[in-house]
Design an enzyme around this catalytic site. Structure first.
Site, mmCIF file in Angstrom:
data_model
loop_
_atom_site.group_PDB
_atom_site.id
_atom_site.type_symbol
_atom_site.label_atom_id
_atom_site.label_comp_id
_atom_site.label_asym_id
_atom_site.label_seq_id
_atom_site.Cartn_x
_atom_site.Cartn_y
_atom_site.Cartn_z
ATOM 1 N N ASP A 64 0.846 -1.204 0.000
ATOM 2 C CA ASP A 64 0.000 0.000 0.000
ATOM 3 C C ASP A 64 0.880 1.251 0.000
ATOM 4 O O ASP A 64 2.025 1.214 0.426
ATOM 5 C CB ASP A 64 -0.862 0.042 1.274
ATOM 6 C CG ASP A 64 -2.060 -0.896 1.209
ATOM 7 O OD1 ASP A 64 -2.338 -1.480 0.152
ATOM 8 O OD2 ASP A 64 -2.727 -1.037 2.266
ATOM 9 N N ARG A 72 -1.435 -0.728 -8.388
ATOM 10 C CA ARG A 72 -2.830 -0.349 -8.090
ATOM 11 C C ARG A 72 -2.865 1.177 -8.153
ATOM 12 O O ARG A 72 -2.101 1.835 -7.449
ATOM 13 C CB ARG A 72 -3.227 -0.800 -6.690
ATOM 14 C CG ARG A 72 -4.583 -0.215 -6.234
ATOM 15 C CD ARG A 72 -4.774 -0.246 -4.714
ATOM 16 N NE ARG A 72 -4.767 -1.571 -4.173
ATOM 17 C CZ ARG A 72 -4.396 -1.845 -2.910
ATOM 18 N NH1 ARG A 72 -4.015 -0.887 -2.090
ATOM 19 N NH2 ARG A 72 -4.401 -3.085 -2.466
HETATM 20 C C1 FAD Z 1 -8.903 -1.240 -3.079
HETATM 21 C C2 FAD Z 1 -8.443 0.106 -2.605
HETATM 22 C C3 FAD Z 1 -7.177 0.251 -2.083
HETATM 23 C C4 FAD Z 1 -6.712 1.503 -1.681
HETATM 24 N N1 FAD Z 1 -5.412 1.646 -1.261
HETATM 25 C C5 FAD Z 1 -4.946 2.882 -0.962
HETATM 26 C C6 FAD Z 1 -3.564 3.106 -0.679
HETATM 27 O O1 FAD Z 1 -2.735 2.191 -0.672
HETATM 28 N N2 FAD Z 1 -3.179 4.380 -0.400
HETATM 29 C C7 FAD Z 1 -4.056 5.437 -0.393
HETATM 30 O O2 FAD Z 1 -3.645 6.574 -0.170
HETATM 31 N N3 FAD Z 1 -5.371 5.239 -0.652
HETATM 32 C C8 FAD Z 1 -5.827 4.003 -0.940
HETATM 33 N N4 FAD Z 1 -7.160 3.835 -1.242
HETATM 34 C C9 FAD Z 1 -8.118 4.940 -0.994
HETATM 35 C C10 FAD Z 1 -8.221 5.868 -2.181
HETATM 36 O O3 FAD Z 1 -7.024 6.578 -2.339
HETATM 37 C C11 FAD Z 1 -9.382 6.876 -2.022
HETATM 38 O O4 FAD Z 1 -9.202 7.612 -0.853
HETATM 39 C C12 FAD Z 1 -10.736 6.219 -1.970
HETATM 40 O O5 FAD Z 1 -10.817 5.114 -2.807
HETATM 41 C C13 FAD Z 1 -11.827 7.237 -2.408
HETATM 42 O O6 FAD Z 1 -11.595 7.620 -3.743
HETATM 43 P P1 FAD Z 1 -12.555 7.186 -4.944
HETATM 44 O O7 FAD Z 1 -11.685 6.794 -6.086
HETATM 45 O O8 FAD Z 1 -13.501 6.162 -4.501
HETATM 46 O O9 FAD Z 1 -13.231 8.523 -5.418
HETATM 47 P P2 FAD Z 1 -14.017 9.686 -4.650
HETATM 48 O O10 FAD Z 1 -14.116 10.797 -5.631
HETATM 49 O O11 FAD Z 1 -13.414 9.958 -3.308
HETATM 50 O O12 FAD Z 1 -15.424 9.034 -4.417
HETATM 51 C C14 FAD Z 1 -16.295 8.704 -5.483
HETATM 52 C C15 FAD Z 1 -17.586 8.162 -4.924
HETATM 53 O O13 FAD Z 1 -17.322 6.909 -4.268
HETATM 54 C C16 FAD Z 1 -18.092 6.792 -3.076
HETATM 55 N N5 FAD Z 1 -17.162 6.733 -1.915
HETATM 56 C C17 FAD Z 1 -15.847 6.977 -1.922
HETATM 57 N N6 FAD Z 1 -15.327 6.784 -0.692
HETATM 58 C C18 FAD Z 1 -16.346 6.441 0.105
HETATM 59 C C19 FAD Z 1 -16.462 6.108 1.483
HETATM 60 N N7 FAD Z 1 -15.425 6.103 2.305
HETATM 61 N N8 FAD Z 1 -17.708 5.806 1.965
HETATM 62 C C20 FAD Z 1 -18.780 5.788 1.148
HETATM 63 N N9 FAD Z 1 -18.727 6.097 -0.163
HETATM 64 C C21 FAD Z 1 -17.543 6.413 -0.674
HETATM 65 C C22 FAD Z 1 -18.988 7.990 -3.027
HETATM 66 O O14 FAD Z 1 -20.187 7.645 -3.684
HETATM 67 C C23 FAD Z 1 -18.220 9.021 -3.821
HETATM 68 O O15 FAD Z 1 -19.035 10.015 -4.370
HETATM 69 C C24 FAD Z 1 -7.602 2.620 -1.722
HETATM 70 C C25 FAD Z 1 -8.877 2.474 -2.253
HETATM 71 C C26 FAD Z 1 -9.292 1.260 -2.713
HETATM 72 C C27 FAD Z 1 -10.644 1.144 -3.328
#
Ligand code: FAD
Length: 306
Positions: free
Chosen positions: A131, A183
């Site tokens: 990560d 990723r």
């Molecule tokens: C499998 C996976 C691994 C990850 N690993 C890392 C990592 O190693 N390092 C790191 O910095 N980040 C990591 N993340 C987190 C990532 O960086 C984002 O903070 C997170 O995924 C929210 O971004 P988004 O792409 O969903 O878009 P956004 O624009 O934040 O969200 C889009 C839509 O998704 C939904 N959504 C998003 N988050 C949430 C929530 N918490 N609760 C409810 N609905 C939500 C909402 O409907 C929102 O409108 C990971 C995420 C995933 C899915």
């Protein structure tokens, strides 16, 4: 209204972490995002995902450990997870954080600890995803990953990049040349404008740019997002370029957009769920609230229910 930045700041407060962890009452609220306290609690959830055509990635919650002993316990937990995956015949890999293995104490210790887990994954034919944490750890994480990647093959260890960082497109270019499995996610920490795009539209535009670079590389990468715009952009690009569904996977977090997870899996896309468990849930949970402050209402409603 409480802001994203305030929630991320709270996620880093060690005192609150301990308080929240000790309070059984708070723990109940985390069940939407955290699969359980122990590995055994988590297995049935992963079995269920597998039955729904989704794979998983285990995350044992604990970051920024305070001692080499604590890091050693994390290594033991991950060796145990890898054994359990085989024993229970579930389809899952593991995600690790280098601060969990002692990065802040001594990068060499973190490398040696991560190496033990990667070596065990290699022996078992499994995969370890490193990560990405906040920007103070980006270069050290990439350096350790490159060392691991020089010792183990493409399908044993991969890394994460965050589209909110200016440096990410260049990092992606360098890493796919190794080659490496990446990723791509947007990024979950609070970063200053010196290192990260302050505007969401730029983070999204960079996400699409990096995603296109990754998909064009022919390497199997993970597209981690819950954002329908990012998902559509990925499917559109892959369709246009004749890149089959089997060439990449979507990844989402446990408890977030379950509807979309099911829909993509039903439509034949590879779908992996990131499944965190363990008692050190506080920073992870707070970052999930920060991503969508509307989640606070969900938490408050449950608090009121008692
Ligand atoms: C499998 C996976 C691994 C990850 N690993 C890392 C990592 O190693 N390092 C790191 O910095 N980040 C990591 N993340 C987190 C990532 O960086 C984002 O903070 C997170 O995924 C929210 O971004 P988004 O792409 O969903 O878009 P956004 O624009 O934040 O969200 C889009 C839509 O998704 C939904 N959504 C998003 N988050 C949430 C929530 N918490 N609760 C409810 N609905 C939500 C909402 O409907 C929102 O409108 C990971 C995420 C995933 C899915």
């Amino acid at each position: 209204m409480i802001t994203r930045n305030a929630l991320i700041w709270l996620s880093r407060q060690e005192g609150l972490k301990d308080l929240a962890t000790r309070f059984g009452y708070f723990k109940k609220l985390t069940t939407r995002f955290v699969a359980g306290d122990t590995l055994n609690d988590t297995i049935p959830r992963i079995r269920q995902f597998n039955a729904e055509n989704c794979t998983a990635s285990f995350d044992h919650l604990n970051e920024a450990v305070g001692s080499a002993d604590e890091a050693e316990q994390e290594v033991a937990e991950y060796l145990n997870i890898l054994a359990k995956i085989d024993e229970e015949r579930i389809r899952s890999n593991v995600s690790i954080k280098l601060t969990q293995f002692g990065l802040a104490l001594d990068p060499e210790l973190a490398y040696r600890n991560a190496r033990r887990v990667v070596e065990e994954a290699h022996r078992r034919g499994n995969f370890v995803r490193v990560d990405m944490e906040d920007s103070s750890a980006t270069q050290a994480t990439i350096d350790i990953f490159k060392r691991l990647r020089s010792e183990f093959d493409l399908n044993t260890v991969g890394i994460v990049l965050q589209s909110y960082l200016y440096r990410t497109f260049a990092d992606a270019q360098e890493l796919i040349n190794l080659p490496a499995r990446i990723r791509i996610c947007k990024g979950a920490y609070n970063e200053p404008a010196e290192v990260a795009f302050p505007d969401k539209k730029d983070v999204d535009a960079n996400y699409v740019k990096v995603m296109q670079l990754l998909l064009s590389s022919g390497i199997y990468h993970g597209v981690a997002t819950h954002d329908p715009k990012m998902i559509d952009a990925t499917i559109d690009f892959a369709t246009r370029e004749g890149i089959g569904k089997e060439k990449y996977e979507f990844q989402m977090l446990y408890g977030v957009r379950r509807d979309l997870q099911h829909q993509l899996a039903r439509n034949g896309f590879n779908m992996r769920i990131y499944v965190p468990y363990g008692k050190h849930w506080y920073p992870y949970f707070m970052r999930r609230l920060a991503e969508r402050p509307a989640n606070i209402w969900f938490v408050l409603k449950n608090l009121a229910k008692g």
